[in-house]
Scaffold this motif. Structure first.
Motif, PDB file in Angstrom:
ATOM      1  N   UNK A  95       0.831  -1.204   0.000  1.00  0.00           N
ATOM      2  CA  UNK A  95       0.000   0.000   0.000  1.00  0.00           C
ATOM      3  C   UNK A  95       0.874   1.266   0.000  1.00  0.00           C
ATOM      4  N   UNK A  96       1.946   1.218   0.838  1.00  0.00           N
ATOM      5  CA  UNK A  96       2.824   2.400   0.944  1.00  0.00           C
ATOM      6  C   UNK A  96       3.575   2.655  -0.364  1.00  0.00           C
ATOM      7  N   UNK A  97       3.940   1.562  -1.050  1.00  0.00           N
ATOM      8  CA  UNK A  97       4.717   1.725  -2.293  1.00  0.00           C
ATOM      9  C   UNK A  97       3.833   2.106  -3.475  1.00  0.00           C
ATOM     10  N   UNK A  98       2.673   1.472  -3.554  1.00  0.00           N
ATOM     11  CA  UNK A  98       1.830   1.667  -4.739  1.00  0.00           C
ATOM     12  C   UNK A  98       1.072   2.981  -4.667  1.00  0.00           C
ATOM     13  N   UNK A  99       0.736   3.370  -3.445  1.00  0.00           N
ATOM     14  CA  UNK A  99      -0.068   4.593  -3.275  1.00  0.00           C
ATOM     15  C   UNK A  99       0.702   5.578  -2.401  1.00  0.00           C
ATOM     16  N   UNK A 100       1.916   5.884  -2.797  1.00  0.00           N
ATOM     17  CA  UNK A 100       2.762   6.726  -1.946  1.00  0.00           C
ATOM     18  C   UNK A 100       2.082   8.063  -1.657  1.00  0.00           C
ATOM     19  N   UNK A 101       1.737   8.303  -0.409  1.00  0.00           N
ATOM     20  CA  UNK A 101       0.977   9.520  -0.132  1.00  0.00           C
ATOM     21  C   UNK A 101       1.846  10.777  -0.070  1.00  0.00           C
ATOM     22  N   UNK A 105      -0.238  16.628   3.082  1.00  0.00           N
ATOM     23  CA  UNK A 105      -1.628  16.950   2.741  1.00  0.00           C
ATOM     24  C   UNK A 105      -2.596  15.784   2.973  1.00  0.00           C
ATOM     25  N   UNK A 106      -2.134  14.570   2.653  1.00  0.00           N
ATOM     26  CA  UNK A 106      -3.053  13.420   2.671  1.00  0.00           C
ATOM     27  C   UNK A 106      -2.414  12.227   3.380  1.00  0.00           C
ATOM     28  N   UNK A 107      -2.108  12.364   4.675  1.00  0.00           N
ATOM     29  CA  UNK A 107      -1.434  11.249   5.351  1.00  0.00           C
ATOM     30  C   UNK A 107      -2.286   9.990   5.289  1.00  0.00           C
ATOM     31  N   UNK A 108      -1.607   8.863   5.247  1.00  0.00           N
ATOM     32  CA  UNK A 108      -2.301   7.583   5.164  1.00  0.00           C
ATOM     33  C   UNK A 108      -2.947   7.243   6.508  1.00  0.00           C
ATOM     34  N   UNK A 109      -4.004   6.448   6.448  1.00  0.00           N
ATOM     35  CA  UNK A 109      -4.669   6.014   7.687  1.00  0.00           C
ATOM     36  C   UNK A 109      -3.698   5.234   8.573  1.00  0.00           C
ATOM     37  N   UNK A 110      -2.654   4.610   7.969  1.00  0.00           N
ATOM     38  CA  UNK A 110      -1.686   3.854   8.796  1.00  0.00           C
ATOM     39  C   UNK A 110      -0.566   4.738   9.346  1.00  0.00           C
ATOM     40  N   UNK A 129       8.527  13.402  15.961  1.00  0.00           N
ATOM     41  CA  UNK A 129       9.436  13.061  14.871  1.00  0.00           C
ATOM     42  C   UNK A 129       9.028  13.830  13.626  1.00  0.00           C
ATOM     43  N   UNK A 130      10.015  14.149  12.806  1.00  0.00           N
ATOM     44  CA  UNK A 130       9.751  14.694  11.472  1.00  0.00           C
ATOM     45  C   UNK A 130      10.546  13.825  10.511  1.00  0.00           C
ATOM     46  N   UNK A 131       9.905  13.290   9.490  1.00  0.00           N
ATOM     47  CA  UNK A 131      10.592  12.308   8.659  1.00  0.00           C
ATOM     48  C   UNK A 131      11.164  12.940   7.383  1.00  0.00           C
ATOM     49  N   UNK A 132      12.180  12.293   6.841  1.00  0.00           N
ATOM     50  CA  UNK A 132      12.941  12.865   5.728  1.00  0.00           C
ATOM     51  C   UNK A 132      13.455  11.741   4.839  1.00  0.00           C
ATOM     52  N   UNK A 133      14.232  12.116   3.826  1.00  0.00           N
ATOM     53  CA  UNK A 133      14.649  11.146   2.804  1.00  0.00           C
ATOM     54  C   UNK A 133      16.094  10.695   2.908  1.00  0.00           C
ATOM     55  N   UNK A 134      16.927  11.453   3.584  1.00  0.00           N
ATOM     56  CA  UNK A 134      18.347  11.098   3.695  1.00  0.00           C
ATOM     57  C   UNK A 134      18.910  11.832   4.904  1.00  0.00           C
ATOM     58  N   UNK A 135      20.161  11.508   5.232  1.00  0.00           N
ATOM     59  CA  UNK A 135      20.780  12.185   6.365  1.00  0.00           C
ATOM     60  C   UNK A 135      20.890  13.686   6.128  1.00  0.00           C
ATOM     61  N   UNK A 136      21.290  14.043   4.916  1.00  0.00           N
ATOM     62  CA  UNK A 136      21.423  15.473   4.597  1.00  0.00           C
ATOM     63  C   UNK A 136      20.069  16.161   4.716  1.00  0.00           C
ATOM     64  N   UNK A 350       7.711  21.459   4.902  1.00  0.00           N
ATOM     65  CA  UNK A 350       6.756  20.735   4.058  1.00  0.00           C
ATOM     66  C   UNK A 350       7.451  20.335   2.769  1.00  0.00           C
ATOM     67  N   UNK A 351       7.150  19.177   2.256  1.00  0.00           N
ATOM     68  CA  UNK A 351       7.405  18.896   0.838  1.00  0.00           C
ATOM     69  C   UNK A 351       6.427  17.807   0.408  1.00  0.00           C
ATOM     70  N   UNK A 352       6.575  17.290  -0.804  1.00  0.00           N
ATOM     71  CA  UNK A 352       5.536  16.389  -1.313  1.00  0.00           C
ATOM     72  C   UNK A 352       5.389  15.159  -0.417  1.00  0.00           C
TER      73      UNK A 352
END
Ligand code: PLP
Length: 467
Positions: A95-101, A105-110, A129-136, A350-352
Motif C-alpha cells: 500500500x505504501x509503495x503503490x499509493x505513496x501519499x 496533505x493526505x497522510x495515510x490512515x496507517x 518526529x519529522x521524517x525525511x529522505x536522507x541524512x542530509x 513541508x514537501x511532497x
C-alpha cells in the motif's frame, strides 16, 4: 551452541571467497554500462544483492566478501535479513509503495501507527518526529526548524510584517534574516545545499559550491586511549568549549547562531571521539545562549556504538533539542521533545512526501528487532573483542590511535597511501572495509557481526601486515 547470527542466517558463508581481482571483469563492464547514463566514478565494485547474505556481500563476479562497511554504515541487520524481507512483503508495504501519499496533505490512515513504531524507540524525552529522505535532508529540516523557532522567539510569535513578507521575496532582510548554524571543524553533515555549509571534512565536498558564511568551532583532538590521557584530553575539551562559547558570543552581532550541530563521533572526518563531559558542555553553553542543540546521529544511531543512540551515553542535564537520524534506520528524520519547535503555520516545513512510509515501515521493524534481540549488548561484547584483537597490531607498531565504542571502531595507518593500500589489500583478501579522515580505517559492520566474523577480519589484518 549456534550463534544468534547463525540462527538468523543458516546459509551465511563460513569464510570469504575471492575468485577475481576486485573489481573483477563483470563489475568493470557493468560500471561501464551504468556510466552510459549515470556518473559512477566512486564505484568500488558492483553488488549482487540477491545473493548477499548476513555479513557477506557477493559481487557481480561471484566474489564473496565479509562486509565491515555495510553500504557506508547503513545496513543494520545484515543482507537479506528474513525479518526485513517479511516486513517488505506485507500488505501495508505494498500500500505504501503503490499509493505513496503526499504525507503533509493526505497522510495515510496507517501513518499514525507507522510513526508510533519509530517514536517508541526514540531517545528518552523525544515524543515527536519529522521524517525525511536522507541524512542530509534530515539535517536540512532540523536547521530550518531552528531558524523558524528563533525567528518566532524574536518576534514574540507576532504576525509577519509586510516588510518581512516583501523582503523575503528578494532573499533579503528582515524576511530572510542573517542567522547561522555552527558546526565543528572536520564535521560531516551532508552534501545538500544548506547541510553542505555545515560540512567541514574535505574540500572535495565543498569546492565550487556557494556557501553560507557560518561559524565553526574546534572539535577536540584527543589522544588515545582516552582513559590513559584524561588530563590532557580534559584540557583540550575545555579549550574547545571555551572557543565554542566565544564564537557564539562573537557572532551575535554578525550572524546569530540559531543552532549548534555535532556528531557524537565525527565519522567522515576521521572517527574523532569526545567525552560525555564535552557534550555536556555544549548542552550547557547552548542553553545559556538560547541556541538550539542538534545531535547528528545519522552515522552513530541505531546500535553500532553499543547504545541505541550514541548520545544516550552522555548523561546530559537535559536532552538535545533535536536528534537527526538516517543510515541504519533506513529512513531519515529528526526526533525532538519540545512541541514549540512545531512551526506555527502549515507549509513552513513541508514537501511532497515528507519522507517515505515504505522506509518508515522498515525502520519500525529494525528498531523493534534491535531492541527485542538486545543487539546493543552483543555489539558491546563483540566491539571489545575486536579492539583486543587489534591491540596487538598497535603494540607491534603497524597501526596507531586505536579507538572506538561498540563496533564503531577505527585505527590509523602511517600515511593516506598506506591506508588506501590497506583497504584495497583487505578487499583482495575478502574483507570489504572503508576509510575515513586522512589516514584512518573505520569498521562499520552490521549489528549481527560476531566473534567468528571478527576472527576472519583479524586474520586478514595479520596477513596484510606480514606481507
Ligand atoms: C554524520 C552524518 N550526517 C549526515 C550525513 C549525510 O547523510 P546522507 O548521505 O544520507 O545524505 C552523513 C553521511 O555519511 C553522516 O555521516
Amino acid at each position: 551452541m549456534s550463534s544468534f547470527c547463525a540462527k538468523v542466517f543458516p546459509t551465511e558463508p563460513q569464510a570469504p571467497s575471492v575468485k577475481s581481482a576486485i573489481p573483477g571483469p563483470k563489475s568493470k563492464d557493468t560500471v561501464t554500462d551504468i556510466e552510459k547514463h549515470f556518473e559512477a566514478k566512486a564505484a568500488y565494485f558492483v553488488g549482487d544483492y540477491s545473493k548477499s547474505i548476513g555479513n557477506y556481500i557477493v559481487d557481480a563476479d561471484g566474489n564473496t566478501l565479509l562486509d565491515l562497511y555495510m553500504q557506508i554504515a547503513s545496513i543494520p541487520l545484515g543482507y537479506n535479513n528474513p525479518a526485513i524481507i517479511e516486513a517488505a512483503g506485507s500488505k501495508e508495504m505494498i500500500n505504501a509503495l503503490v499509493n505513496r501519499p503526499a504525507t503533509g496533505n493526505f497522510p495515510s490512515a496507517d501513518f499514525d501507527s507507522q510513526i508510533q513504531r519509530l517514536v517508541k524507540y526514540a531517545p528518552h524525552g523525544f515524543p515527536y518526529v519529522w521524517t525525511a529522505l536522507s541524512g542530509s535532508d534530515a539535517n536540512e529540516w532540523a536547521f530550518k526548524t531552528a531558524f523558524l523557532w528563533q525567528a518566532d522567539q524574536d518576534r514574540n510569535y507576532a504576525a509577519f510584517t509586510k516588510e518581512e513578507e516583501s523582503s523575503s521575496m528578494i532573499n533579503s532582510v528582515p524576511g530572510c534574516p542573517v542567522r547561522s548554524i555552527l558546526s565543528f571543524r572536520q564535521s560531516f553533515h551532508g552534501r545538500t545545499f544548506g547541510a553542505l555549509s555545515t560540512t567541514r571534512s574535505k574540500p572535495i565536498h565543498k569546492l565550487d559550491i556557494p556557501a553560507f558564511d557560518w561559524p565553526t568551532a574546534p572539535f577536540p583532538a584527543l589522544t588515545y586511549p582516552l582513559e590513559e590521557h584524561q588530563k590532557e584530553n580534559d584540557e583540550e575539551e575545555q579549550r574547545c568549549l571555551k572557543e565554542l562559547e566565544e564564537t557564539i558570543i562573537a557572532w551575535k552581532t554578525k550572524s546569530p547562531v540559531a543552532a549548534v550541530v555535532v556528531e557524537p563521533v565525527q565519522s567522515e572526518g576521521g572517527d574523532n571521539h569526545a567525552s560525555p563531559k564535552f557534550f555536556q558542555g555544549i548542552r550547557d553553553i547552548t542553553k545559556k545562549h538560547r541556541v538550539l542543540f542538534i545531535v547528528d546521529e545519522v552515522q552513530t544511531g541505531v546500535g553500532a556504538t553499543g547504545h541505541f543512540w550514541a548520545h544516550e551515553a552522555w548523561n546530559l542535564t537535559s536532552p538535545p533539542d533535536m536528534m537527526t537520524f538516517s543510515k541504519k534506520a533506513q529512513t531519515a528524520g529528526f526526533f525532538y521533545g519540545n512541541p514549540e519547535l512545531w512551526p506555527r503555520q502549515p507549509y513552513r516545513n513541508f514537501n511532497t512526501w515528507i519522507g517515505d512510509p515504505a522506509h518508515i515501515i522498515i525502520a519500525g521493524k529494525i528498531f523493534e528487532y534491535v531492541s527485542e534481540n538486545n543487539l546493543t549488548a552483543s555489539v558491546q561484547r563483540v566491539g571489545k573483542y575486536i579492539k583486543e584483537g587489534l591491540l596487538k597490531f598497535q603494540e607491534a607498531g603497524h597501526i596507531s590511535r586505536l579507538r572506538g565504542v561498540g563496533t564503531f571502531i577505527a585505527f590509523d595507518l602511517p600515511t593516506p597511501e598506506a591506508r588506501d593500500q590497506f583497504t584495497a589489500g583487505a578487499r583482495a583478501l575478502g574483507v570489504n572495509i572503508g576509510g575515513c579522515g586522512v589516514r584512518s580505517v573505520r569498521l562499520r559492520p552490521c549489528l549481527l557481526f560476531e566473534e567468528k566474523h571478527a576472527d576472519i577480519f583479524l586474520d586478514v589484518v595479520s596477513k596484510l601486515f606480514s606481507k
